[in-house]
Design a protein around this motif. Structure first.
Motif, PDB file in Angstrom:
ATOM      1  N   PHE A 154       6.144   6.569   4.157  1.00 41.55           N
ATOM      2  CA  PHE A 154       6.454   5.680   3.039  1.00 41.55           C
ATOM      3  C   PHE A 154       6.678   4.236   3.485  1.00 41.55           C
ATOM      4  O   PHE A 154       6.355   3.299   2.753  1.00 41.55           O
ATOM      5  CB  PHE A 154       7.673   6.192   2.271  1.00 41.55           C
ATOM      6  CG  PHE A 154       7.366   7.320   1.328  1.00 41.55           C
ATOM      7  CD1 PHE A 154       6.685   7.089   0.143  1.00 41.55           C
ATOM      8  CD2 PHE A 154       7.734   8.611   1.634  1.00 41.55           C
ATOM      9  CE1 PHE A 154       6.387   8.126  -0.728  1.00 41.55           C
ATOM     10  CE2 PHE A 154       7.435   9.663   0.778  1.00 41.55           C
ATOM     11  CZ  PHE A 154       6.760   9.422  -0.408  1.00 41.55           C
ATOM     12  N   LEU A 155       7.203   4.062   4.688  1.00 38.65           N
ATOM     13  CA  LEU A 155       7.496   2.704   5.151  1.00 38.65           C
ATOM     14  C   LEU A 155       6.282   2.003   5.752  1.00 38.65           C
ATOM     15  O   LEU A 155       6.205   0.765   5.712  1.00 38.65           O
ATOM     16  CB  LEU A 155       8.630   2.743   6.186  1.00 38.65           C
ATOM     17  CG  LEU A 155      10.005   3.177   5.670  1.00 38.65           C
ATOM     18  CD1 LEU A 155      11.004   3.273   6.808  1.00 38.65           C
ATOM     19  CD2 LEU A 155      10.517   2.197   4.598  1.00 38.65           C
ATOM     20  N   TYR A 156       5.320   2.767   6.295  1.00 41.00           N
ATOM     21  CA  TYR A 156       4.207   2.104   6.982  1.00 41.00           C
ATOM     22  C   TYR A 156       2.841   2.744   6.743  1.00 41.00           C
ATOM     23  O   TYR A 156       1.885   2.055   6.375  1.00 41.00           O
ATOM     24  CB  TYR A 156       4.477   2.053   8.488  1.00 41.00           C
ATOM     25  CG  TYR A 156       3.424   1.271   9.243  1.00 41.00           C
ATOM     26  CD1 TYR A 156       3.468  -0.127   9.288  1.00 41.00           C
ATOM     27  CD2 TYR A 156       2.371   1.913   9.886  1.00 41.00           C
ATOM     28  CE1 TYR A 156       2.495  -0.858   9.948  1.00 41.00           C
ATOM     29  CE2 TYR A 156       1.390   1.200  10.563  1.00 41.00           C
ATOM     30  CZ  TYR A 156       1.456  -0.182  10.588  1.00 41.00           C
ATOM     31  OH  TYR A 156       0.490  -0.898  11.240  1.00 41.00           O
ATOM     32  N   SER A 157       2.715   4.043   6.973  1.00 36.58           N
ATOM     33  CA  SER A 157       1.393   4.687   7.000  1.00 36.58           C
ATOM     34  C   SER A 157       0.645   4.553   5.684  1.00 36.58           C
ATOM     35  O   SER A 157      -0.583   4.371   5.674  1.00 36.58           O
ATOM     36  CB  SER A 157       1.547   6.169   7.354  1.00 36.58           C
ATOM     37  OG  SER A 157       2.110   6.323   8.629  1.00 36.58           O
ATOM     38  N   ARG A 158       1.351   4.654   4.581  1.00 38.89           N
ATOM     39  CA  ARG A 158       0.702   4.552   3.271  1.00 38.89           C
ATOM     40  C   ARG A 158       0.012   3.208   3.094  1.00 38.89           C
ATOM     41  O   ARG A 158      -1.162   3.130   2.717  1.00 38.89           O
ATOM     42  CB  ARG A 158       1.749   4.778   2.166  1.00 38.89           C
ATOM     43  CG  ARG A 158       1.205   4.705   0.761  1.00 38.89           C
ATOM     44  CD  ARG A 158       2.275   5.039  -0.256  1.00 38.89           C
ATOM     45  NE  ARG A 158       3.436   4.160  -0.153  1.00 38.89           N
ATOM     46  CZ  ARG A 158       4.433   4.138  -1.041  1.00 38.89           C
ATOM     47  NH1 ARG A 158       4.414   4.971  -2.060  1.00 38.89           N
ATOM     48  NH2 ARG A 158       5.435   3.320  -0.887  1.00 38.89           N
ATOM     49  N   GLY A 159       0.724   2.126   3.375  1.00 41.32           N
ATOM     50  CA  GLY A 159       0.144   0.795   3.255  1.00 41.32           C
ATOM     51  C   GLY A 159      -0.937   0.541   4.287  1.00 41.32           C
ATOM     52  O   GLY A 159      -1.933  -0.133   4.019  1.00 41.32           O
ATOM     53  N   HIS A 160      -0.760   1.091   5.486  1.00 43.13           N
ATOM     54  CA  HIS A 160      -1.754   0.934   6.552  1.00 43.13           C
ATOM     55  C   HIS A 160      -3.095   1.522   6.128  1.00 43.13           C
ATOM     56  O   HIS A 160      -4.155   0.921   6.361  1.00 43.13           O
ATOM     57  CB  HIS A 160      -1.237   1.608   7.823  1.00 43.13           C
ATOM     58  CG  HIS A 160      -2.199   1.579   8.960  1.00 43.13           C
ATOM     59  ND1 HIS A 160      -3.091   2.599   9.207  1.00 43.13           N
ATOM     60  CD2 HIS A 160      -2.423   0.649   9.932  1.00 43.13           C
ATOM     61  CE1 HIS A 160      -3.820   2.302  10.268  1.00 43.13           C
ATOM     62  NE2 HIS A 160      -3.433   1.135  10.732  1.00 43.13           N
ATOM     63  N   TYR A 161      -3.076   2.693   5.490  1.00 43.35           N
ATOM     64  CA  TYR A 161      -4.319   3.305   5.024  1.00 43.35           C
ATOM     65  C   TYR A 161      -4.997   2.437   3.968  1.00 43.35           C
ATOM     66  O   TYR A 161      -6.219   2.210   4.019  1.00 43.35           O
ATOM     67  CB  TYR A 161      -4.043   4.692   4.459  1.00 43.35           C
ATOM     68  CG  TYR A 161      -5.176   5.217   3.615  1.00 43.35           C
ATOM     69  CD1 TYR A 161      -6.384   5.611   4.195  1.00 43.35           C
ATOM     70  CD2 TYR A 161      -5.067   5.292   2.227  1.00 43.35           C
ATOM     71  CE1 TYR A 161      -7.441   6.072   3.423  1.00 43.35           C
ATOM     72  CE2 TYR A 161      -6.115   5.750   1.450  1.00 43.35           C
ATOM     73  CZ  TYR A 161      -7.304   6.129   2.055  1.00 43.35           C
ATOM     74  OH  TYR A 161      -8.350   6.555   1.278  1.00 43.35           O
TER      75      TYR A 161
END
Length: 415
Positions: A402-409
């Motif tokens: 929720f803090l990083y991987s979602r936005g990274h994708y």
């Protein structure tokens, strides 16, 4: 940031819906090749899961192995699988995929014969460890071939349905294995059955027909990015956390139920409920995937699974034991195909094998560490602490997503 991400996802959903509306009538999801690789994948995991949940009991009953040693012996195959996965992705991207699939499938089936002749704990540990090599390679090859034979307009949806073959096998195989063990008290019978089923899957896959494709050329053979999808590092790290929890749970649930809860024959029901949740969530989640809601499915999945692991770890009651299995299954069924689509969507078509292998490498690392560390913790502190640590690691993976991987994708996916 959340508003921008939602706008991007909504636009992706609109484009996916428009494209699929134009082509759905012309492209059939369940074509002959897809049915074959789907069925063969079922046979791979059925033969594998027929034995895996019972191995701790087998080691304990056959050789009086303690918990720590069980963890060490059973984590060997995961290490071997982990080592071969990146090479499996490289080979299916660089050589004819049908040939790679046939060779790896044959070796995977053949190794079941090793359990039949293993007469000592040392020999069993060697066979189990080496079996991880063809298992890791054939799962990469078969899943990559499955993506190849799917029509482009149905690929996202088809990836979700492909996982059903794993889930149905996971539901049936442990239950059947426990029934056979209870009725015959004969592990050799299970070894022979797994051997026959694996060779049946090889025969099914031999009928797959693939189109000729241009082989990967002018690629640096020793480049790290040809073996692992470095762009997906954050998704891979999150997946390691989820797999860690599953590794602890799946390896020690049978012996935990017997020793701590007094449940002698109910482990099969646990795996049936777990797989039932996986199947249900994949069936319902495929609609969202078809509309491009990959991030939506992943978010729901990781949150639900985390709740299930917490219930399993903290409440030692038979009803919660079974309920947590269903909840974890529901969460993982949403999470895994969504993450697989994330990996696939961040690379071009000639890197699908590498993307698949990176996803599975992440899973293998987590399961391997979970199996090994879970045995160590259970030996010295008990199963409650082992399952509590599994939940804490899972929670860390949820936070990372929720803090990083979602936005990274969303920033790195290919249009």
């Amino acid at each position: 940031m959340d508003k921008i991400e939602k706008e991007i996802e909504d636009e992706a959903e609109r484009l996916a819906s428009n494209a699929q509306a134009q082509t759905r009538g012309f492209e059939r999801l369940w074509n002959g090749n897809y049915k074959r690789v789907w069925s063969a994948n079922f046979m791979i995991f059925f033969s594998f899961m027929l034995l895996t949940p019972l191995f701790p009991l087998y080691l304990s009953d056959e050789w009086g192995t303690d918990r720590q040693t069980i963890g060490i012996v059973l984590s060997g195959y995961t290490l071997a699988t982990l080592l071969v996965r990146p090479f499996g992705g490289f080979f299916v991207d660089s050589f004819p995929r049908k040939k790679v699939l046939m060779i790896t499938f044959f070796l995977f089936a053949l190794f079941f014969g090793g359990y039949i002749v293993a007469g000592t704990l040392t020999l069993f540990a060697i066979v189990r460890t080496l079996h991880g090599l063809p298992f890791g390679a054939v799962t990469v090859a078969n899943s990559t071939v499955a993506i190849d034979v799917l029509p482009s307009s149905r690929r996202t949806e088809g990836i979700g349905y492909y996982g059903l073959s794993n889930n149905i096998a996971t539901a049936i195989a442990p239950t059947l294995a426990l029934w056979i063990y209870a009725a015959a008290n004969n592990f050799q019978l299970l070894f022979w059955l797994s051997l026959a089923i694996a060779f049946g899957g090889l025969w099914i896959d031999s009928g797959v027909r693939l189109k000729d494709r241009q082989q990967v050329k002018n690629k640096a053979p020793m480049s790290l990015d040809r073996f692992l999808m470095l762009k997906g590092w954050s998704q891979g790290l999150a997946m390691i956390c989820y797999a860690f929890s599953y590794g602890v749970l799946s390896t020690y649930v049978a012996i935990y139920a017997k020793e701590q809860l007094g449940i002698m024959g109910g482990t099969g029901m646990f795996f049936m409920l777990l797989a039932g949740g996986l199947i249900l969530s994949r069936l319902t989640g495929s609609r969202s995937l078809r509309r491009g809601k990959i991030v939506h499915n992943a978010s729901i999945g990781v949150a639900i699974s985390c709740v299930g692991y917490l219930l399993f770890a903290e409440i030692q009651h038979e009803a919660i034991f079974y309920l947590s299995a269903l909840i974890i299954g529901l969460g993982n069924g949403h999470m895994f195909p969504a993450f697989q689509n994330m990996f696939i969507n961040m690379v071009p078509n000639d890197r699908r094998g590498t993307a698949n292998s990176t996803l599975l490498v992440s899973w293998d690392i987590g399961v391997g560490i979970g199996t090994l560390l879970g045995g160590l913790v259970a030996q010295h502190y008990g199963y409650h602490q082992a399952f509590l640590i599994a939940w804490i690691v899972n929670l860390a993976g949820v936070a990372l997503y929720f803090l990083y991987s979602r936005g990274h994708y969303l920033r790195h996916k290919l249009v």
